[in-house]
Design an enzyme around this catalytic site. Structure first.
Site, PDB file in Angstrom:
ATOM      1  N   TYR A   1      21.803   4.736  18.669  1.00  0.00           N
ATOM      2  CA  TYR A   1      20.470   5.026  18.140  1.00  0.00           C
ATOM      3  C   TYR A   1      19.923   3.979  17.170  1.00  0.00           C
ATOM      4  O   TYR A   1      18.770   4.064  16.772  1.00  0.00           O
ATOM      5  CB  TYR A   1      20.469   6.395  17.453  1.00  0.00           C
TER       6      TYR A   1
ATOM      7  N   HIS B   1      12.850   9.561  24.243  1.00  0.00           N
ATOM      8  CA  HIS B   1      14.260   9.487  23.851  1.00  0.00           C
ATOM      9  C   HIS B   1      14.555   8.067  23.416  1.00  0.00           C
ATOM     10  O   HIS B   1      14.090   7.107  24.049  1.00  0.00           O
ATOM     11  CB  HIS B   1      15.178   9.885  25.012  1.00  0.00           C
TER      12      HIS B   1
END
Length: 140
Positions: A22, A97
């Site tokens: 991430y 996402h």
């Protein structure tokens, strides 16, 4: 134009959680940069680890926002209730996402939201949010 950025579970840990997947930028830092890119767009943000609070935010978006950029996190793959909430509102929703869910574990490959959103954007890191905002701006 007003857009709600809606973040689901564990996204409050952005920048600290699984940085290999991430990244290390905190969401608040990214949001500041995003607002600078879109100075004429009102960008509000709400994050919750609670499914019902996300549903309530989706319901409240009607009449208040021109669109929602929604990262449902892990609920993407499990929540029929969130899918139903997105399907029930007139506010356009773009699913985003940070990572590509198709390049991750098999249980992440299915998005319950995908059939009821305007579109899905994934795999571009935090820039997935910028692309989501741009997609909503193109819809106007």
């Amino acid at each position: 134009m007003k857009i709600l950025i809606l973040n689901g579970p564990n996204l409050n840990l952005q920048g600290r959680r699984d940085v290999a997947v991430y990244g290390s930028t905190a969401f608040e830092e990214y949001l500041t940069r995003l607002r600078a890119v879109f100075p004429d767009v009102g960008l509000d943000c709400f994050q919750s680890n609670v499914e019902g609070e996300l549903i309530d935010a989706l319901h409240r978006s009607e009449g208040r926002y021109d669109g929602v950029v929604f990262n449902a996190g892990g609920y993407t793959h499990t929540s029929v209730a969130l899918r139903d909430a997105v399907a029930a509102i007139a506010t356009p929703v773009v699913e985003v996402h940070i990572s590509s869910i198709l390049a991750r574990e098999e249980f992440r490959h299915v998005s319950l939201l995908a059939p009821v959103v305007r579109g899905s954007i994934m795999g571009f890191g935090l820039d997935s949010y910028r692309l989501g905002v741009e997609a909503l701006l193109l819809q106007k």
